[in-house]
Design a protein around this motif. Structure first.
Motif, PDB file in Angstrom:
ATOM      1  N   LEU A 170       0.838  -1.199   0.000  1.00 54.37           N
ATOM      2  CA  LEU A 170       0.000   0.000   0.000  1.00 54.37           C
ATOM      3  C   LEU A 170       0.868   1.241   0.000  1.00 54.37           C
ATOM      4  N   ARG A 171       1.917   1.230   0.834  1.00 57.50           N
ATOM      5  CA  ARG A 171       2.792   2.412   0.902  1.00 57.50           C
ATOM      6  C   ARG A 171       3.510   2.618  -0.427  1.00 57.50           C
ATOM      7  N   GLU A 172       3.802   1.510  -1.137  1.00 58.97           N
ATOM      8  CA  GLU A 172       4.417   1.649  -2.466  1.00 58.97           C
ATOM      9  C   GLU A 172       3.440   2.312  -3.422  1.00 58.97           C
ATOM     10  N   LEU A 173       2.164   1.938  -3.331  1.00 56.58           N
ATOM     11  CA  LEU A 173       1.154   2.549  -4.198  1.00 56.58           C
ATOM     12  C   LEU A 173       1.053   4.037  -3.941  1.00 56.58           C
ATOM     13  N   LEU A 174       1.103   4.405  -2.660  1.00 54.78           N
ATOM     14  CA  LEU A 174       1.011   5.814  -2.301  1.00 54.78           C
ATOM     15  C   LEU A 174       2.180   6.570  -2.926  1.00 54.78           C
ATOM     16  N   GLU A 175       3.362   5.968  -2.887  1.00 53.22           N
ATOM     17  CA  GLU A 175       4.532   6.642  -3.447  1.00 53.22           C
ATOM     18  C   GLU A 175       4.446   6.744  -4.958  1.00 53.22           C
ATOM     19  N   GLN A 176       3.732   5.793  -5.561  1.00 49.64           N
ATOM     20  CA  GLN A 176       3.576   5.858  -7.014  1.00 49.64           C
ATOM     21  C   GLN A 176       2.587   6.937  -7.428  1.00 49.64           C
ATOM     22  N   GLY A 177       1.906   7.542  -6.443  1.00 50.88           N
ATOM     23  CA  GLY A 177       1.008   8.642  -6.784  1.00 50.88           C
ATOM     24  C   GLY A 177      -0.468   8.316  -6.673  1.00 50.88           C
ATOM     25  N   PHE A 178      -0.831   7.099  -6.269  1.00 53.34           N
ATOM     26  CA  PHE A 178      -2.246   6.770  -6.092  1.00 53.34           C
ATOM     27  C   PHE A 178      -2.624   7.224  -4.691  1.00 53.34           C
ATOM     28  N   ASN A 179      -3.270   8.395  -4.617  1.00 51.12           N
ATOM     29  CA  ASN A 179      -3.451   9.014  -3.313  1.00 51.12           C
ATOM     30  C   ASN A 179      -4.871   9.164  -2.830  1.00 51.12           C
ATOM     31  N   THR A 180      -5.840   8.581  -3.560  1.00 45.84           N
ATOM     32  CA  THR A 180      -7.213   8.663  -3.056  1.00 45.84           C
ATOM     33  C   THR A 180      -7.775   7.254  -2.933  1.00 45.84           C
ATOM     34  N   VAL A 181      -8.829   7.150  -2.151  1.00 48.75           N
ATOM     35  CA  VAL A 181      -9.467   5.858  -1.921  1.00 48.75           C
ATOM     36  C   VAL A 181      -9.946   5.257  -3.244  1.00 48.75           C
ATOM     37  N   GLU A 182     -10.561   6.073  -4.086  1.00 47.13           N
ATOM     38  CA  GLU A 182     -11.106   5.564  -5.349  1.00 47.13           C
ATOM     39  C   GLU A 182     -10.001   5.067  -6.277  1.00 47.13           C
ATOM     40  N   GLU A 183      -8.845   5.765  -6.309  1.00 42.03           N
ATOM     41  CA  GLU A 183      -7.743   5.341  -7.172  1.00 42.03           C
ATOM     42  C   GLU A 183      -7.182   4.014  -6.681  1.00 42.03           C
ATOM     43  N   ILE A 184      -6.967   3.926  -5.376  1.00 41.76           N
ATOM     44  CA  ILE A 184      -6.400   2.712  -4.799  1.00 41.76           C
ATOM     45  C   ILE A 184      -7.357   1.546  -5.010  1.00 41.76           C
ATOM     46  N   LYS A 185      -8.632   1.829  -4.912  1.00 41.03           N
ATOM     47  CA  LYS A 185      -9.652   0.811  -5.160  1.00 41.03           C
ATOM     48  C   LYS A 185      -9.490   0.264  -6.579  1.00 41.03           C
ATOM     49  N   ARG A 186      -9.345   1.154  -7.549  1.00 36.02           N
ATOM     50  CA  ARG A 186      -9.305   0.735  -8.948  1.00 36.02           C
ATOM     51  C   ARG A 186      -8.007   0.063  -9.332  1.00 36.02           C
ATOM     52  N   VAL A 187      -6.898   0.474  -8.756  1.00 36.61           N
ATOM     53  CA  VAL A 187      -5.627  -0.113  -9.181  1.00 36.61           C
ATOM     54  C   VAL A 187      -5.329  -1.419  -8.443  1.00 36.61           C
TER      55      VAL A 187
ATOM     56  N   GLU B 174      -3.679   5.782   6.372  1.00 35.86           N
ATOM     57  CA  GLU B 174      -2.399   5.811   5.662  1.00 35.86           C
ATOM     58  C   GLU B 174      -2.382   6.928   4.635  1.00 35.86           C
ATOM     59  N   ILE B 175      -3.491   7.091   3.905  1.00 35.13           N
ATOM     60  CA  ILE B 175      -3.573   8.160   2.906  1.00 35.13           C
ATOM     61  C   ILE B 175      -3.439   9.512   3.588  1.00 35.13           C
ATOM     62  N   ALA B 176      -4.150   9.656   4.700  1.00 30.02           N
ATOM     63  CA  ALA B 176      -4.120  10.931   5.429  1.00 30.02           C
ATOM     64  C   ALA B 176      -2.701  11.257   5.887  1.00 30.02           C
ATOM     65  N   LYS B 177      -2.028  10.231   6.424  1.00 33.15           N
ATOM     66  CA  LYS B 177      -0.657  10.439   6.906  1.00 33.15           C
ATOM     67  C   LYS B 177       0.244  10.835   5.745  1.00 33.15           C
ATOM     68  N   TYR B 178       0.129  10.120   4.616  1.00 34.74           N
ATOM     69  CA  TYR B 178       1.018  10.336   3.482  1.00 34.74           C
ATOM     70  C   TYR B 178       0.778  11.682   2.816  1.00 34.74           C
ATOM     71  N   THR B 179      -0.495  12.042   2.664  1.00 29.44           N
ATOM     72  CA  THR B 179      -0.797  13.301   1.972  1.00 29.44           C
ATOM     73  C   THR B 179      -0.919  14.461   2.940  1.00 29.44           C
ATOM     74  N   LYS B 180      -0.612  14.198   4.208  1.00 30.12           N
ATOM     75  CA  LYS B 180      -0.636  15.210   5.259  1.00 30.12           C
ATOM     76  C   LYS B 180      -1.990  15.926   5.332  1.00 30.12           C
ATOM     77  N   GLN B 181      -3.052  15.124   5.244  1.00 27.78           N
ATOM     78  CA  GLN B 181      -4.389  15.703   5.402  1.00 27.78           C
ATOM     79  C   GLN B 181      -5.034  15.090   6.632  1.00 27.78           C
ATOM     80  N   LYS B 182      -6.210  15.635   6.982  1.00 26.62           N
ATOM     81  CA  LYS B 182      -6.988  15.024   8.054  1.00 26.62           C
ATOM     82  C   LYS B 182      -7.925  14.008   7.406  1.00 26.62           C
ATOM     83  N   ILE B 183      -8.217  12.938   8.112  1.00 25.87           N
ATOM     84  CA  ILE B 183      -9.077  11.895   7.554  1.00 25.87           C
ATOM     85  C   ILE B 183     -10.418  12.464   7.098  1.00 25.87           C
TER      86      ILE B 183
END
Lengths: 101, 93, 535
Positions: B20-37, B57-66
């Motif tokens: 999952l963390r590898e996917l985040l680094e590849q640029g898939f940063n939303t729930v819908e994108e991660i779902k599809r890939v 994990e997305i929130a932590k990586y993209t520095k947003q609030k859940i």
């Protein structure tokens, strides 16, 4: 293992029945779920994860997490934690995708 | 610290935290994108088990609030259903 | 297509309470439940409930479930559909339901969603090994199926669920390797923690699980200690033996199906996750669509039942235009407010205030009376706590007297109503702490068996010249025999002496909480708080 005596609860079990799990004969009681009957016979590994073949068992046991899917009497993807045992049932473990029948 | 390749984040799709963390680094940063890939959240439990953890994990990586993340779409039918059950009767009452 | 006044989705405590309160007022209800039986998680709760006596307090969850089930069956205007799963919510107000292998359509005037919650998952190495179960799974196996979930369980999480399920596991004959809590304080009610401590269960605060150990199933776990910033303290790892790891790390509202309605939601960690916006009568942003119970925000079952009643009443009041119903709603809203008014309702009030954009009232209406920091960290009350509830020497020497080791404000009042001599001062609000009127108390011990927290003991300091007796609640097998010798344990579960059983009260009125009187050497009267039957 089944609990025979409990300080608060009385377990009223139905008739004893027999079913098979991957060809092995297992006994259970009417009114029990398949997962409970397997667990009582110390069968806790229920499947392997489909990509990495890690052993898997129950998790939520109330039909929410889909960790316990098995093929029952030919029907794939049955949640055994919310399905009651029946005499003569044929229960088979499956790779979590099941088959397209 | 903990070996991420041994931590399962999605049981249904057999996906680890490391992947999952590898996917985040590849640029898939939303729930819908991660779902599809990777199909995370599309398995039999429909994201009940993994959903909140993936969002964290997305929130932590993209520095947003859940609470500021986009939520996944929710469409009928809820849960698995077989064609025979939908088609069933030929006359609608 | 089936038309009805009210569709209630989910026959757990909230759904059942909603159906009953609506049906009572002449509303036609369809009660939908995906399982084969009603009751939700209530049917697994063998412990006595807290809250107010008016609303099922003091009664075991399993019996509350039975009572509600009977009440539902008594109403001809409640149509119960079991093994029926809600599949879809559509814009035109139609609900599709899968029942008996067929899709049916229901069009209700109003709907109450009471779908409950699901367990949170935890990330650690090998977190998918067989033998890693949610707390609900463990309860289902032991309390519904009568199957031992394991021989030795490691419980992750010290909230009420972690503490209660650990106690239930011990009642079923399972050993608890330990209760692990990441924070430096125990999360659940102190009385639940105290029950575990006097059974000898270790509670590890500031600890977390790093790894599950085992090849085909759980054989042990690797834990480590956390510092005040939640980071691992290097070198603090240690292995613990167990064959089951139970995750009791929180619940999230089961809102998946609710989202299909398009109702407005907000992410609130205080309430467990995404919750729907709703007004004070639990109506969401979709007119005619209500929520009740854990799906509206994680709380206790008592709160769920009150919410269910409010939603059911509001539906009835709206459809029947009856003022009497709105009066009752006011009463129930007051009950709900009271349940949440003390320190344990803090988190929920914080979450709800964000939902309503209200000013958050940080201060509890009932701030703690005692300093319970030590209790929170260790699971045992401090010396000061204990001193504060002890009668003076004169009264102690006079004869048996009740001592309430209840130091935390929780919404709970059965003790007040339990005393046949009215020796426990009446409460004005259920968040008050019990105060024994020592002059009135004769030490009969009835209160010992009625306290849901099992926190009341009767001391008879001068039973004889050299011995005292302690009367305590006991809910384990085997039951001790009269005149037998047992091990006597202190509040940390350590053996301090041996004792002789003088009396056991175990009648129908005790409902399986045996009231045991044990004779101990006088120097131990204030430490003896549990027994262990030695065979």
């Amino acid at each position: 293992m089944r609990i025979e005596q409990h300080p608060i609860l009385d377990f009223k079990r139905g008739n004893k029945i027999h079913f098979t799990f991957d060809g092995k004969e297992v006994f259970g009681y009417e009114g029990e779920t398949i997962s409970a009957a397997l667990h009582a016979s110390d069968i806790v590994k229920l499947s392997e994860s489909f990509r990495t073949h890690r052993p898997r068992g129950l998790f939520c046991a109330i039909g929410h997490c889909s960790s316990c899917l098995m093929t029952v009497d030919g029907i794939p993807n049955v949640r055994i934690c919310v399905t009651n045992v029946k005499d003569g049932m044929i229960v088979e473990s499956q790779k979590p995708r099941g088959g397209i029948v | 610290m903990m070996k991420e390749e041994n931590i399962v984040i999605c049981r249904c799709e057999d996906f680890t935290l490391k992947e999952l963390r590898e996917l985040l680094e590849q640029g898939f940063n939303t729930v819908e994108e991660i779902k599809r890939v990777a199909r995370l959240g599309m398995g039999p439990c429909q994201g009940k088990t993994c959903g909140p953890l993936i969002k964290r994990e997305i929130a932590k990586y993209t520095k947003q609030k859940i609470e500021d993340l986009d939520r996944e779409a929710s469409r009928p039918p809820y849960g698995g259903i077989m064609f025979g059950q939908v088609v069933g009767d030929d006359i609608e009452k | 297509m089936i038309k009805t006044d009210l569709l209630v989705v989910g026959a757990g405590p909230a759904g059942m309470a909603a159906s009953i309160s609506a049906a009572k007022n002449g509303i036609n209800v369809i009660l939908l439940e995906e399982n084969e039986r009603v009751g939700g998680q209530l049917i697994k709760q063998t412990h006595r409930f807290f809250g107010s006596q008016k609303e099922h307090a003091g009664i075991r969850g399993i019996h509350i479930a039975e009572d509600l089930k009977k009440e539902i069956e008594s109403y001809k205007n409640i149509e119960l559909m079991l093994s029926a799963t809600l599949m879809g919510i559509y814009e035109d107000g139609i609900f599709t339901v899968l029942k008996d292998d067929k899709m049916i359509k229901i069009k209700p005037e109003k709907t109450i969603m009471a779908t409950g919650a699901f367990e949170k998952y935890l990330l650690f190495e090998n977190n998918d090994l067989p033998g890693i179960y949610g707390a609900g799974a463990v309860q289902t196996l032991m309390n519904i199926n009568g199957v031992l979930p394991a021989k030795k369980v490691l419980m992750i999480g010290s909230g009420n669920i972690g503490l209660i399920v650990s106690y239930q596991l011990m009642q079923a004959g399972v050993e608890i390797a330990g209760v692990i809590e990441a924070s430096n304080k125990i999360g659940g009610y102190m009385v639940h923690a105290a029950k575990l401590k006097r059974l000898g269960v270790p509670i590890y605060t500031s600890h977390t699980i790093e790894k599950a150990i085992g090849n085909e199933r759980v054989e042990g776990a690797l834990l480590h200690k956390l510092d005040s910033n939640w980071n691992k303290i290097e070198g603090s790892e240690f292995e613990i033996d167990c064959d089951c790891i139970c995750l009791a790390v929180g619940l999230s509202p089961l809102t998946d199906i609710l989202f299909q309605s398009g109702c407005a939601v907000k992410y609130l960690p205080e309430l467990g996750g995404y919750v729907p916006y709703r007004d004070e009568h639990l109506e969401t942003s979709i007119k005619g669509l209500y929520v009740a119970g854990d799906v509206s925000g994680i709380e206790e079952a008592t709160g769920a039942m009150v919410e269910g009643e409010i939603a059911g009443l509001h539906v009835a009041g709206t459809l029947k235009q009856d003022d009497k119903i709105f009066e009752r709603i006011k009463e129930m809203k007051e009950e709900l407010r009271s349940l949440r008014a003390g320190p344990v309702g803090h988190k929920i009030r914080e979450g709800l205030s964000k939902l309503y954009d209200e000013i958050y009232v940080e201060e509890d209406e009932f701030p703690e009376v005692y300093d319970i920091e030590f209790f929170r960290k260790t699971g045992t009350p401090s010396e000061e706590n204990l001193k504060a509830v002890m009668p003076d020497e004169e009264r102690l020497n006079k004869g048996p007297v009740a001592v309430t080791e209840c130091f935390q404000r929780i919404p709970c009042d059965p003790c007040v109503y339990s005393c046949p001599y009215n020796a426990i001062k009446p409460f004005e609000d259920m968040n008050e702490l019990p105060e024994v009127i020592f002059e009135k108390c004769i030490g009969c011990g009835i209160c010992v068996g009625k306290c849901p927290g099992l926190a009341i003991f009767v001391l008879n300091k001068n039973y004889s010249e050299t011995t005292s007796t302690v009367t305590l609640p006991y809910e384990f097998l085997p039951k001790p025999a009269k005149e037998s010798i047992v091990d006597v344990l202190d509040r940390s579960g350590a053996k301090i002496c041996e004792g002789k059983i003088i009396r056991i009260l175990d009648g129908k009125a005790q409902d399986k909480t045996s009231i045991v009187t044990v004779e101990v050497p006088k120097e131990f009267y204030n430490q003896a708080r549990n027994i262990k039957v030695v065979l």
